[in-house]
Design a protein around this motif. Structure first.
Motif, mmCIF file in Angstrom:
data_model
loop_
_atom_site.group_PDB
_atom_site.id
_atom_site.type_symbol
_atom_site.label_atom_id
_atom_site.label_comp_id
_atom_site.label_asym_id
_atom_site.label_seq_id
_atom_site.Cartn_x
_atom_site.Cartn_y
_atom_site.Cartn_z
ATOM 1 N N VAL A 78 13.934 14.778 13.027
ATOM 2 C CA VAL A 78 12.845 15.748 12.994
ATOM 3 C C VAL A 78 13.441 17.149 13.063
ATOM 4 N N ILE A 79 13.072 17.972 12.089
ATOM 5 C CA ILE A 79 13.504 19.370 12.083
ATOM 6 C C ILE A 79 12.257 20.208 12.326
ATOM 7 N N SER A 80 12.273 20.959 13.392
ATOM 8 C CA SER A 80 11.106 21.794 13.696
ATOM 9 C C SER A 80 11.275 23.163 13.032
ATOM 10 N N ALA A 81 10.170 23.793 12.709
ATOM 11 C CA ALA A 81 10.177 25.161 12.170
ATOM 12 C C ALA A 81 11.228 25.322 11.084
ATOM 13 N N SER A 82 11.046 24.612 9.983
ATOM 14 C CA SER A 82 12.069 24.581 8.936
ATOM 15 C C SER A 82 12.353 25.979 8.381
ATOM 16 N N GLN A 83 13.605 26.141 7.937
ATOM 17 C CA GLN A 83 14.066 27.408 7.382
ATOM 18 C C GLN A 83 14.636 27.158 5.983
ATOM 19 N N LEU A 84 14.710 28.220 5.185
ATOM 20 C CA LEU A 84 15.235 28.068 3.824
ATOM 21 C C LEU A 84 16.644 27.481 3.833
ATOM 22 N N GLY A 85 17.416 27.832 4.852
ATOM 23 C CA GLY A 85 18.792 27.330 4.947
ATOM 24 C C GLY A 85 18.893 25.852 5.288
ATOM 25 N N ASP A 86 17.760 25.231 5.565
ATOM 26 C CA ASP A 86 17.765 23.787 5.832
ATOM 27 C C ASP A 86 17.807 22.976 4.541
ATOM 28 N N SER A 87 17.620 23.631 3.405
ATOM 29 C CA SER A 87 17.668 22.911 2.131
ATOM 30 C C SER A 87 19.057 22.325 1.931
ATOM 31 N N ALA A 88 19.135 21.009 1.791
ATOM 32 C CA ALA A 88 20.418 20.310 1.705
ATOM 33 C C ALA A 88 20.152 18.823 1.541
ATOM 34 N N MET A 89 21.249 18.053 1.365
ATOM 35 C CA MET A 89 21.166 16.593 1.486
ATOM 36 C C MET A 89 21.365 16.233 2.942
ATOM 37 N N TYR A 90 20.614 15.238 3.398
ATOM 38 C CA TYR A 90 20.736 14.769 4.766
ATOM 39 C C TYR A 90 21.066 13.287 4.758
ATOM 40 N N PHE A 91 22.121 12.935 5.497
ATOM 41 C CA PHE A 91 22.569 11.554 5.549
ATOM 42 C C PHE A 91 22.425 11.005 6.965
ATOM 43 N N CYS A 92 21.866 9.818 7.025
ATOM 44 C CA CYS A 92 21.825 9.057 8.261
ATOM 45 C C CYS A 92 23.003 8.077 8.226
ATOM 46 N N ALA A 93 23.628 7.849 9.373
ATOM 47 C CA ALA A 93 24.785 6.957 9.414
ATOM 48 C C ALA A 93 24.810 6.219 10.741
ATOM 49 N N MET A 94 25.502 5.093 10.764
ATOM 50 C CA MET A 94 25.645 4.372 12.019
ATOM 51 C C MET A 94 27.058 3.843 12.178
ATOM 52 N N SER A 95 27.437 3.679 13.430
ATOM 53 C CA SER A 95 28.713 3.075 13.770
ATOM 54 C C SER A 95 28.423 1.886 14.666
ATOM 55 N N GLY A 96 29.408 0.993 14.786
ATOM 56 C CA GLY A 96 29.218 -0.149 15.653
ATOM 57 C C GLY A 96 30.539 -0.825 15.940
ATOM 58 N N GLY A 97 30.519 -1.766 16.888
ATOM 59 C CA GLY A 97 31.730 -2.507 17.186
ATOM 60 C C GLY A 97 32.810 -1.683 17.828
ATOM 61 N N GLY A 98 32.428 -0.580 18.468
ATOM 62 C CA GLY A 98 33.415 0.208 19.202
ATOM 63 C C GLY A 98 34.266 1.086 18.337
ATOM 64 N N ALA A 99 33.904 1.246 17.086
ATOM 65 C CA ALA A 99 34.713 2.102 16.206
ATOM 66 C C ALA A 99 33.792 3.061 15.480
ATOM 67 N N GLN A 100 34.367 4.090 14.894
ATOM 68 C CA GLN A 100 33.593 5.087 14.182
ATOM 69 C C GLN A 100 33.670 4.869 12.683
ATOM 70 N N LYS A 101 33.673 3.611 12.275
ATOM 71 C CA LYS A 101 33.646 3.273 10.856
ATOM 72 C C LYS A 101 32.198 3.390 10.430
ATOM 73 N N LEU A 102 31.809 4.565 9.990
ATOM 74 C CA LEU A 102 30.407 4.846 9.725
ATOM 75 C C LEU A 102 29.926 4.210 8.430
#
Lengths: 114, 113
Positions: A78-102
């Motif tokens: 959630v992005i509150s009070a959006s700004q023009l500079g928020d225009s971009a690609m947004y990626f969601c990612a996850m890690s698991g198993g105790g490592a940062q292999k996203l």
């Protein structure tokens, strides 16, 4: 195997409005982390916010908050009070198993209109 | 505190040449990750290294690709005999430990002509 799904290829929002970017995930690991990154047109990857699977509170960082619903396996940004500079690609990612292999989703292209 | 430094920012190679991509992690970070991003796609994990050790290379193509993180100096991703399909953005990331968020560099955009 872990999987991230972002169902919104693109979103258009008026400046100053709040915006929610959807992210659902699938994993069999009991311990995992959820991340959001912003990629502007210049190409760099900017870390925004992190949520651990055992965190009781939803993560917040300034105008960014992560709506973590564990039972639904969702981690919406959630992005509150959006700004023009928020225009971009947004990626969601996850890690698991105790490592940062996203594992990354396909991304959502957010456009903020003046 | 400088962030993750990658160079070059842009790299053009002809088919059959070698590409060497460099990554200096953030100060104090000993965990380095390489990811590849094809146009209009998310990043895909390639390899995870700690100093002098490859921990996980399950995302690396079996041939032509190699990575190292020597005791001294930057991490190197090496692509031998490049082909057009290698054209992509290659991102390096580092973390303090296995529980800390990854911080990404600005990426190297490889174009194979």
């Amino acid at each position: 195997a872990q999987k991230i799904t972002q169902t919104q290829p693109g979103m258009f929002v008026q400046e100053k409005e709040a915006v929610t970017l959807d992210c659902t995930y699938d994993t069999s690991d009991p311990s995992y982390g959820l991340f959001w990154y912003k990629q502007p047109s210049s190409g760099e990857m900017i870390f925004l916010i992190y949520q651990g699977s055992y965190d009781q509170q939803n993560a917040t960082e300034g105008r960014y908050s992560l709506n973590f619903q564990k039972a639904r396996k969702s981690a919406n940004l959630v992005i509150s009070a959006s700004q023009l500079g928020d225009s971009a690609m947004y990626f969601c990612a996850m890690s698991g198993g105790g490592a940062q292999k996203l594992v990354f989703g396909q991304g959502t292209r957010l456009t903020i209109n003046p | 505190n400088a962030g993750v430094m990658q160079n070059p920012r842009h790299l053009v190679r002809r088919r059959g040449q070698e590409a060497r991509l460099r990554c200096s992690p953030m100060k104090g970070h000993s965990h380095v990750y390489w990811y590849r991003q094809l146009p209009e796609e998310g990043l895909k994990f390639m390899v995870y290294l700690q100093k002098e050790n490859i921990i996980d290379e399950s995302g690396m193509p079996k041939e032509r690709f190699s990575a190292e993180f020597p005791k001294e100096g930057p991490s190197i991703l090496r692509i031998q005999q490049v082909v057009r399909g290698d054209s992509a953005a290659y991102f390096c990331a580092s973390s303090l430990d296995t529980h800390s968020p990854l911080h990404f560099g600005n990426g190297t955009r490889l174009t194979v002509t």
